[in-house]
Design a protein around this motif. Structure first.
Motif, PDB file in Angstrom:
ATOM      1  N   UNK A  79     -72.520 -36.229  98.341  1.00 55.58           N
ATOM      2  CA  UNK A  79     -71.794 -37.423  97.897  1.00 55.58           C
ATOM      3  C   UNK A  79     -72.085 -37.704  96.428  1.00 55.58           C
ATOM      4  N   UNK A  80     -73.346 -37.535  96.048  1.00 55.36           N
ATOM      5  CA  UNK A  80     -73.716 -37.736  94.652  1.00 55.36           C
ATOM      6  C   UNK A  80     -73.003 -36.735  93.754  1.00 55.36           C
ATOM      7  N   UNK A  81     -72.899 -35.497  94.200  1.00 50.13           N
ATOM      8  CA  UNK A  81     -72.200 -34.468  93.431  1.00 50.13           C
ATOM      9  C   UNK A  81     -70.714 -34.811  93.302  1.00 50.13           C
ATOM     10  N   UNK A  82     -70.102 -35.303  94.376  1.00 48.89           N
ATOM     11  CA  UNK A  82     -68.679 -35.675  94.334  1.00 48.89           C
ATOM     12  C   UNK A  82     -68.437 -36.789  93.324  1.00 48.89           C
ATOM     13  N   UNK A  83     -69.346 -37.744  93.273  1.00 51.55           N
ATOM     14  CA  UNK A  83     -69.174 -38.820  92.292  1.00 51.55           C
ATOM     15  C   UNK A  83     -69.354 -38.299  90.872  1.00 51.55           C
ATOM     16  N   UNK A  84     -70.403 -37.501  90.663  1.00 46.25           N
ATOM     17  CA  UNK A  84     -70.744 -37.082  89.304  1.00 46.25           C
ATOM     18  C   UNK A  84     -69.685 -36.171  88.704  1.00 46.25           C
ATOM     19  N   UNK A  85     -69.121 -35.281  89.515  1.00 46.26           N
ATOM     20  CA  UNK A  85     -68.155 -34.318  88.995  1.00 46.26           C
ATOM     21  C   UNK A  85     -66.717 -34.627  89.414  1.00 46.26           C
TER      22      UNK A  85
END
Length: 472
Positions: A79-85
């Motif tokens: 989820x953090x990766x989806x937000x960041x990228x």
């Protein structure tokens, strides 16, 4: 080139008010923005002639995007990766072209930080400084406010430093509120670096890069200033003699979620230890085994000494295999008769031909031909006490070193430290360089040392309430 009225818009302002005046091209009317708002380069133009509606729309889009990511069945790291990228790049362009103030962006950042804490398994009391600061533990995250200010500064430089005199002369003033303006970055410090060109001789692209780097430096300085004022979560500002630990995205993927959460919370001392629970909830802060104040230092350092034998961590489904010491990349001073003794499994007996002592260092490495001996003592202290541990161990073996030197030996005493929360001290790096472990092998070994300390401390933390420790 033929004008298409249907794809154009007209605007008429009389005494500061919009009027519905229609213009024609070849008897075909041009729609007004009162009738049909238009979007150009990602920016909407409507009858209000301001960005109030768009700012509110971006806020709603941010909330909606965070909810969509949060409602998925993905793990927190993904989820953090989806937000960041995914979501964050889509927010930066509207933040750049619309007249967002710093206060508006700060509100968006608070929404984002709340979700990041949730995805990483961090408590609400976790300061945002720990998420973005370039401190002892650096996470691969970008700060929304910092990226917004960098984008505004980059846009300001693009307009004011344009080679087109028309663009340069008509450059608008970017409104970002009273807290910060793009011109606040200034030019202080430009040209002081060895590889940084002087401002006067730099190209437009280099000047933009210099201004953006200055903005990032100011943001980092503000985070450090805030950390100094934090009595508990800012204690890392007093850590000396440790190597910084940067977690990349690949390392974040490979870390277990509970261990990642433990490492972050342990670094900033926000684990639910009895001392913290006493501050938060008023519970008893005494250790159930020894009645001492059970803070994180007591759990990770004092209780570690209760174990006389080393803990061997074996991955689930695999068998333990004994591993020898890391191979040296080059011989030490061309000697080929090095011998080594390690204080593992059985008590170490110091070589009697060097000196007579009852001290038991963790590792002794010597060569009879070169009459050189390394005395290595490993300590796993609280990070704030690394310098104290170094001096204490150095003094402990000073008499032994003097006795060996009287017998004609060249003695090097190396107290090395690995913090109980996984931060490797500079003394350890110096020892690795001395024995010839450099480059990629050194980085790999430092990561292994840090990981071992993290896992052992995590193991101690999970078993902090076991009564069996009292008999040790």
């Amino acid at each position: 080139m033929k004008i298409k009225p249907s794809k154009s818009r007209s605007i008429s302002i009389v005494k500061g008010q919009l009027v519905s005046e229609t213009f024609f091209v070849s008897e075909e009317p041009i729609p007004t923005i009162l009738e049909k708002p238009i979007k150009s380069l990602g920016r909407w133009y409507n009858a209000t002639l301001n960005d109030t509606e768009q700012i509110e729309q971006i806020r709603q889009d941010t909330i909606r995007g965070l909810k969509q990511i949060n409602n998925t069945a993905l793990p927190g790291k993904l989820k953090l990766w989806c937000f960041h990228f995914g979501l964050m790049p889509r927010l930066l362009w509207p933040l750049t072209i619309y007249e967002f103030t710093s206060s508006h962006v700060n509100r968006l950042e608070r929404l984002v930080n709340a979700q990041i804490r949730k995805w990483l398994g961090l408590p609400k009391c976790m300061s945002s400084v720990g998420l973005y600061v370039d401190g002892p533990l650096s996470l691969p995250l970008s700060n929304l406010t910092e990226e917004y200010r960098c984008a505004k500064a980059r846009l300001e430089m693009t307009l004011t430093e344009s080679q087109d005199p028309c663009v340069r002369g008509a450059a608008p003033v970017l409104r970002t509120g009273n807290k910060w303006t793009p011109k606040a970055a200034g030019r202080g410090g430009f040209g002081l670096g060895v590889m940084t060109p002087l401002w006067e001789s730099a190209s437009s692209a280099e000047r933009r890069h210099m201004v953006v780097e200055e903005v990032r430096r100011q943001e980092e300085a503000a985070r450090c200033a805030k950390a100094v004022s934090q009595a508990q979560q800012g204690r890392w500002m007093r850590w000396d003699g440790i190597a910084k630990k940067k977690i990349s995205w690949s390392e974040l993927w490979n870390m277990e979620s509970n261990r990642l959460s433990f490492v972050i919370r342990a670094t900033y001392d926000i684990l639910p230890s009895p001392t913290n629970l006493s501050l938060w909830l008023g519970e008893d802060s005494a250790c159930p085994l020894c009645s001492a104040p059970a803070n994180l230092k007591h759990i990770l350092v004092a209780k570690r000494r209760m174990f006389q034998n080393p803990i061997a961590f074996v991955q689930e489904g695999k068998k333990h295999t004994a591993k020898g010491p890391p191979a040296m990349l080059r011989p030490i001073e061309a000697a080929n008769d090095w011998e080594m003794r390690v204080d593992l499994d059985k008590s170490l007996a110091f070589p009697p031909n060097i000196a007579s002592t009852r001290l038991r260092p963790d590792l002794v490495l010597w060569s009879n031909s070169s009459h050189k001996v390394f005395i290595v003592e490993l300590t796993v202290p609280w990070e704030e006490a690394i310098d104290e541990a170094y001096e204490r161990k150095k003094l402990r073996y000073s008499q032994l070193a003097a006795e060996a030197e009287e017998r004609g030996w060249s003695v090097l005493v190396y107290p090395v430290e690995v913090g109980c929360r996984g931060f490797v001290a500079n003394s350890t790096i110096r020892l690795l360089k001395e024995v010839g472990i450099t480059g990629r092998a050194q980085k790999k070994l430092i990561k292994e040392l840090a990981t071992s300390a993290e896992k052992s401390s995590h193991w101690l933390w999970l078993r902090r309430k076991e009564i069996a420790w009292g008999a040790k």
